[in-house]
Design a protein around this motif. Structure first.
Motif, PDB file in Angstrom:
ATOM      1  N   MET A  38      44.979  24.142  34.672  1.00  0.00           N
ATOM      2  CA  MET A  38      44.455  23.754  35.555  1.00  0.00           C
ATOM      3  C   MET A  38      43.663  23.410  36.362  1.00  0.00           C
ATOM      4  O   MET A  38      42.644  22.501  37.445  1.00  0.00           O
ATOM      5  N   THR A  39      42.482  24.608  36.170  1.00  0.00           N
ATOM      6  CA  THR A  39      41.198  24.586  36.589  1.00  0.00           C
ATOM      7  C   THR A  39      40.440  25.489  35.495  1.00  0.00           C
ATOM      8  O   THR A  39      41.182  26.916  35.267  1.00  0.00           O
ATOM      9  N   GLU A  40      39.582  25.638  36.177  1.00  0.00           N
ATOM     10  CA  GLU A  40      38.454  26.683  35.413  1.00  0.00           C
ATOM     11  C   GLU A  40      36.798  26.989  36.608  1.00  0.00           C
ATOM     12  O   GLU A  40      36.341  25.915  37.678  1.00  0.00           O
ATOM     13  N   VAL A  41      36.716  28.310  36.554  1.00  0.00           N
ATOM     14  CA  VAL A  41      35.495  29.022  37.901  1.00  0.00           C
ATOM     15  C   VAL A  41      35.033  29.885  36.791  1.00  0.00           C
ATOM     16  O   VAL A  41      35.198  30.395  36.182  1.00  0.00           O
ATOM     17  N   ALA A  42      33.568  29.426  36.971  1.00  0.00           N
ATOM     18  CA  ALA A  42      32.876  30.805  36.551  1.00  0.00           C
ATOM     19  C   ALA A  42      32.736  32.179  36.927  1.00  0.00           C
ATOM     20  O   ALA A  42      32.883  31.816  37.818  1.00  0.00           O
ATOM     21  N   ILE A  43      32.248  32.706  36.181  1.00  0.00           N
ATOM     22  CA  ILE A  43      31.848  33.993  36.474  1.00  0.00           C
ATOM     23  C   ILE A  43      30.170  34.213  36.224  1.00  0.00           C
ATOM     24  O   ILE A  43      30.486  34.142  34.422  1.00  0.00           O
ATOM     25  N   PRO A  44      29.913  34.857  37.340  1.00  0.00           N
ATOM     26  CA  PRO A  44      28.734  35.494  36.963  1.00  0.00           C
ATOM     27  C   PRO A  44      28.755  36.920  35.433  1.00  0.00           C
ATOM     28  O   PRO A  44      29.501  37.567  35.655  1.00  0.00           O
ATOM     29  N   GLY A  45      27.384  36.344  34.785  1.00  0.00           N
ATOM     30  CA  GLY A  45      27.763  37.406  33.724  1.00  0.00           C
ATOM     31  C   GLY A  45      28.435  37.657  32.329  1.00  0.00           C
ATOM     32  O   GLY A  45      29.640  36.412  32.114  1.00  0.00           O
ATOM     33  N   SER A  46      28.485  38.673  31.792  1.00  0.00           N
ATOM     34  CA  SER A  46      29.455  38.683  30.380  1.00  0.00           C
ATOM     35  C   SER A  46      30.719  39.469  31.332  1.00  0.00           C
ATOM     36  O   SER A  46      30.361  40.766  31.899  1.00  0.00           O
ATOM     37  N   LEU A  47      32.049  38.733  30.748  1.00  0.00           N
ATOM     38  CA  LEU A  47      32.870  39.877  31.849  1.00  0.00           C
ATOM     39  C   LEU A  47      33.107  41.532  30.815  1.00  0.00           C
ATOM     40  O   LEU A  47      33.270  41.993  29.902  1.00  0.00           O
ATOM     41  N   GLU A  48      33.322  42.698  32.173  1.00  0.00           N
ATOM     42  CA  GLU A  48      33.722  43.509  31.579  1.00  0.00           C
ATOM     43  C   GLU A  48      34.997  44.238  31.715  1.00  0.00           C
ATOM     44  O   GLU A  48      35.647  44.945  30.810  1.00  0.00           O
ATOM     45  N   ASP A  49      35.821  43.761  32.596  1.00  0.00           N
ATOM     46  CA  ASP A  49      37.199  44.150  33.295  1.00  0.00           C
ATOM     47  C   ASP A  49      37.667  43.231  33.945  1.00  0.00           C
ATOM     48  O   ASP A  49      36.702  42.669  34.955  1.00  0.00           O
ATOM     49  N   THR A  50      39.384  43.142  33.876  1.00  0.00           N
ATOM     50  CA  THR A  50      39.934  42.462  35.103  1.00  0.00           C
ATOM     51  C   THR A  50      40.912  43.655  35.273  1.00  0.00           C
ATOM     52  O   THR A  50      41.382  43.646  34.736  1.00  0.00           O
ATOM     53  N   ARG A  51      41.453  43.037  36.904  1.00  0.00           N
ATOM     54  CA  ARG A  51      42.987  43.366  37.420  1.00  0.00           C
ATOM     55  C   ARG A  51      43.312  42.581  38.241  1.00  0.00           C
ATOM     56  O   ARG A  51      42.625  42.188  38.994  1.00  0.00           O
ATOM     57  N   TRP A 113      24.134  50.936  30.285  1.00  0.00           N
ATOM     58  CA  TRP A 113      25.272  50.283  29.562  1.00  0.00           C
ATOM     59  C   TRP A 113      26.823  49.728  29.650  1.00  0.00           C
ATOM     60  O   TRP A 113      27.413  48.828  28.852  1.00  0.00           O
ATOM     61  N   ASP A 114      27.522  50.797  30.157  1.00  0.00           N
ATOM     62  CA  ASP A 114      28.589  50.546  29.912  1.00  0.00           C
ATOM     63  C   ASP A 114      29.043  50.966  31.084  1.00  0.00           C
ATOM     64  O   ASP A 114      28.731  51.759  31.512  1.00  0.00           O
ATOM     65  N   THR A 115      30.364  49.422  31.738  1.00  0.00           N
ATOM     66  CA  THR A 115      31.173  49.494  32.233  1.00  0.00           C
ATOM     67  C   THR A 115      32.330  49.375  32.504  1.00  0.00           C
ATOM     68  O   THR A 115      32.628  48.711  31.823  1.00  0.00           O
ATOM     69  N   HIS A 116      32.739  50.752  33.247  1.00  0.00           N
ATOM     70  CA  HIS A 116      34.419  50.286  33.412  1.00  0.00           C
ATOM     71  C   HIS A 116      35.306  50.924  34.776  1.00  0.00           C
ATOM     72  O   HIS A 116      34.381  51.033  35.432  1.00  0.00           O
ATOM     73  N   ALA A 117      35.916  50.134  34.856  1.00  0.00           N
ATOM     74  CA  ALA A 117      37.217  50.035  36.191  1.00  0.00           C
ATOM     75  C   ALA A 117      38.609  50.727  36.233  1.00  0.00           C
ATOM     76  O   ALA A 117      39.008  50.658  34.968  1.00  0.00           O
ATOM     77  N   HIS A 118      38.893  52.253  37.454  1.00  0.00           N
ATOM     78  CA  HIS A 118      39.663  52.050  37.510  1.00  0.00           C
ATOM     79  C   HIS A 118      40.279  51.314  39.195  1.00  0.00           C
ATOM     80  O   HIS A 118      39.879  51.556  39.824  1.00  0.00           O
ATOM     81  N   VAL A 119      41.348  50.165  38.893  1.00  0.00           N
ATOM     82  CA  VAL A 119      41.540  49.919  39.823  1.00  0.00           C
ATOM     83  C   VAL A 119      42.973  50.664  40.754  1.00  0.00           C
ATOM     84  O   VAL A 119      44.230  50.864  39.848  1.00  0.00           O
ATOM     85  N   THR A 120      43.448  51.057  42.007  1.00  0.00           N
ATOM     86  CA  THR A 120      44.185  50.789  42.540  1.00  0.00           C
ATOM     87  C   THR A 120      44.570  49.878  43.374  1.00  0.00           C
ATOM     88  O   THR A 120      43.807  49.244  43.713  1.00  0.00           O
ATOM     89  N   GLN A 121      45.435  49.818  44.501  1.00  0.00           N
ATOM     90  CA  GLN A 121      46.094  48.879  45.430  1.00  0.00           C
ATOM     91  C   GLN A 121      44.859  49.048  46.644  1.00  0.00           C
ATOM     92  O   GLN A 121      44.468  47.901  47.101  1.00  0.00           O
TER      93      GLN A 121
END
Length: 199
Positions: A38-51, A113-121
């Motif tokens: 349907m669509t394509e969107v650019a994300i800056p950089g190397s993707l590390e995490d999504t939620r 050099w190592d990125t992680h994400a903890h995500v809540t509402q």
């Protein structure tokens, strides 16, 4: 998709230059036999995490300054603009219509050099682990994501000794505002549990 690399023609100089980043695709799978982009969107950089939180998709990505030094095919150095800054980038996208639309972006100075994400509402807590002046360290950064439309508000930041190795080492007790992080104390040196008042 992460680590998307392409070559572009720089219209100002007439020379080819490299561009690196990631891509977010929305794919219609209503007909499983014929999925359609349907669509394509650019994300800056190397993707590390999504939620995904409600109707907002949050991405965490990383840019590196050395990307600006990639050679062109044939080993020729490209005529490129200033290299991108070393940065950690949090972005939000409204996906309520099925087609991702960028909402907000927060650029943070790169750390380690190592990125992680903890995500809540209510909050994203980023851990950026690497080697500091005193040895291994992790910077924990809170980002307020309580806005259901995807606004990003930077919050508190704290540095702890040791390395967060993955997102499973991060935990928030939302009822008390207590945040826990388990860090590795260098190589074969055990681990430490940090308990923080993150309210």
């Amino acid at each position: 998709s992460r680590d998307h690399v392409a070559w572009l023609l720089d219209t100002a100089t007439g020379a080819a230059r490299s561009t690196a980043g990631s891509r977010l695709w929305a794919v219609d799978v209503a007909n499983p036999a014929a999925p359609a982009v349907m669509t394509e969107v650019a994300i800056p950089g190397s993707l590390e995490d999504t939620r995904l939180v409600g109707d907002v998709l949050y991405t965490v990505s990383r840019t590196w300054s050395w990307w600006g030094m990639e050679p062109m095919p044939g080993g020729v150095a490209p005529a490129a603009p200033e290299p991108p800054a070393d940065a950690t980038i949090v972005s939000s996208f409204d996906v309520s219509t099925g087609t991702p639309a960028p909402v907000a972006r927060l650029d943070l100075p790169a750390a380690g050099w190592d990125t992680h994400a903890h995500v809540t509402q209510e909050r994203i807590t980023l851990s950026r682990a690497g080697w500091g002046e005193g040895g291994p360290e992790t910077i924990l950064t809170a980002v307020d994501v309580s806005d259901p439309l995807g606004a990003l508000v930077p919050g508190a930041e704290v540095k702890v000794a040791g390395l967060v190795r993955d997102r499973w080492a991060l935990d928030l007790d939302a009822a008390t505002g207590t945040f826990r992080a388990v860090v590795q104390n260098g190589w074969n040196a055990g681990a430490t549990l940090f308990v923080l008042d993150w309210a």
